[in-house]
Structure formats: C-alpha cells, structure tokens
Design a protein around this motif. Structure first.
Motif: not given
Length: 224
Positions: A58, A70, A73, A76-77, A209-210, A213, A216-217
């Motif tokens: 990230f 990071t 994130f 969030l993950f 989930s990965y 994230t 979003s990153t």
C-alpha cells in the motif's frame, strides 16, 4: 418459511425492534486480544506478517513518505476480511452481502478523496479528466466519460463486494436445499461439492477484501 431466495440474507434477529444481526460486524474484535498476549501465538505471527506485507504494498501505491498513511487501508482490509469469513459460519449474519454495509464503506472514502483533491489539487484533478495523448476532437467526450467513471466508483466498489459475497452464498443455499430429494449416494457427491464451494468462498473472501482495499488505495493515489 422462506418466501424469497434472497430472504436468507435479510436481518431476522430482533430485540425491541432493533436488528441484532448487524452486531456480527463487531465479532472481528474478538480476535484482537490475542495480538496482545505476552507470548505471541502463531496467529499473531501470521497476522503481523500479513500486515507488514500489506503495508509495503500500500505504501508503494499511495506513494506517501509517511509510514502511517497505510493504517486506514489495513484496518479496512481487516474489517472486510473478518466479516467475509464470519459470514461463512452457520447462523452468522453476512453484513458484507448488503449494500448498506458496503456502500457506507465506499462512499465516505470516495467523498473524502474527491473533496481533498478538488480543494487542494484542483489542477491535478482537471488533468485526470483528459488522458494523455487524447485527440482534440475527443477531449469533450473523454471529460464526460472520465467524469461518469469517477462518479460511479463508490457504486462499483460496493456492488462488486456485495455481488461476490451473495453469489457464493446463494449457490450453496440452492445446492443445500436439494439434499432432501437426493439419493444417499448423491448426498455424498453433494457434500463434496459443498466443501469445494466452501473452499472457493474462503478464497473469494480474501480476494474481495484485498480488491476493495487496493482499489480504494489507487483512488486515493490519484488525488495527490
């Protein structure tokens, strides 16, 4: 009685007209205390390795000199991963299979990125509307296309996660409901298929989930 196939995803546990199914969102907090044991467990070693790997990836995507950039994130993950896995257990409500949950994660992130970008990096945001090398005749259309693709980003993030979590659960529910009408030797085959589907759902829980994230990153890196 189930009147609709999608009703298996509806909140059904209530107390004083309050839906208690959404409390499953906080079940992931039960896994945190083992991180603070005096003697680290194998689980804490594995989870620390995953966090360090995500941090390194990230940080490259965000391209920020700050080490703590990071943290949001990774959190969030972790939240999405715990909820995806908890939804695979019997009688536990899958919160990530609802747009209420996924959209409330994607929309605030996207809004904060847009507000930050347009207020502090306005010129940079205008540059993103016209990709490099676009012919002059197509610039107007590219601005419209890029604007639309930018606006629908929170929706695509939310729908992608919700649809992938619902699809596997629905398939397992459909196959499970056919068990009463099958012969004994077919039930063994059905159990094998269900176990394979469960393994696939475990992989989907990690991958989705990965993906959520990482996207979003990437969206955050475009506004800086």
């Amino acid at each position: 009685m189930m009147t609709n196939l999608f009703s298996v995803f509806d909140p059904s546990t209530t107390l004083f007209n309050l839906s208690l199914n959404w409390l499953s969102t906080f079940f992931g907090l039960l896994f945190i205390p083992s991180m603070f044991w005096i003697i680290p467990s194998r689980y804490s070693f594995i989870w620390t390795t995953i966090i360090n790997k995500l941090h390194s990836e990230f940080k490259i995507l965000i391209n920020s000199p700050y080490n703590g950039s990071t943290l949001m994130f990774i959190s969030l993950f972790s939240m999405i991963l715990f909820n995806n896995f908890l939804g695979l257990f019997p009688y536990i409500f899958t919160s990530t299979s609802h747009m209420v949950m996924t959209l409330s994660l994607a929309l605030p992130l996207w809004l904060s990125f847009m507000i930050y970008g347009w207020l502090l990096n306005t010129q940079h945001m205008f540059v993103h509307l016209v990709p490099q090398g676009t012919p002059s005749m197509l610039m107007m259309f590219m601005v419209c296309i890029e604007t639309i693709s930018n606006v629908i980003r929170p929706g695509t993030l939310a729908i992608r996660l919700t649809a992938n979590m619902i699809a596997g659960h629905l398939l397992m529910t459909l196959l499970g409901n056919t068990g009463n009408s099958l012969m004994s030797y077919m039930i063994i085959l059905l159990l094998i298929v269900q176990i394979l589907l469960l393994m696939l759902e475990c992989a989907v829980a990690i991958i989705q989930s990965y993906v959520f994230t990482v996207l979003s990153t990437l969206y955050s890196s475009e506004v800086t």
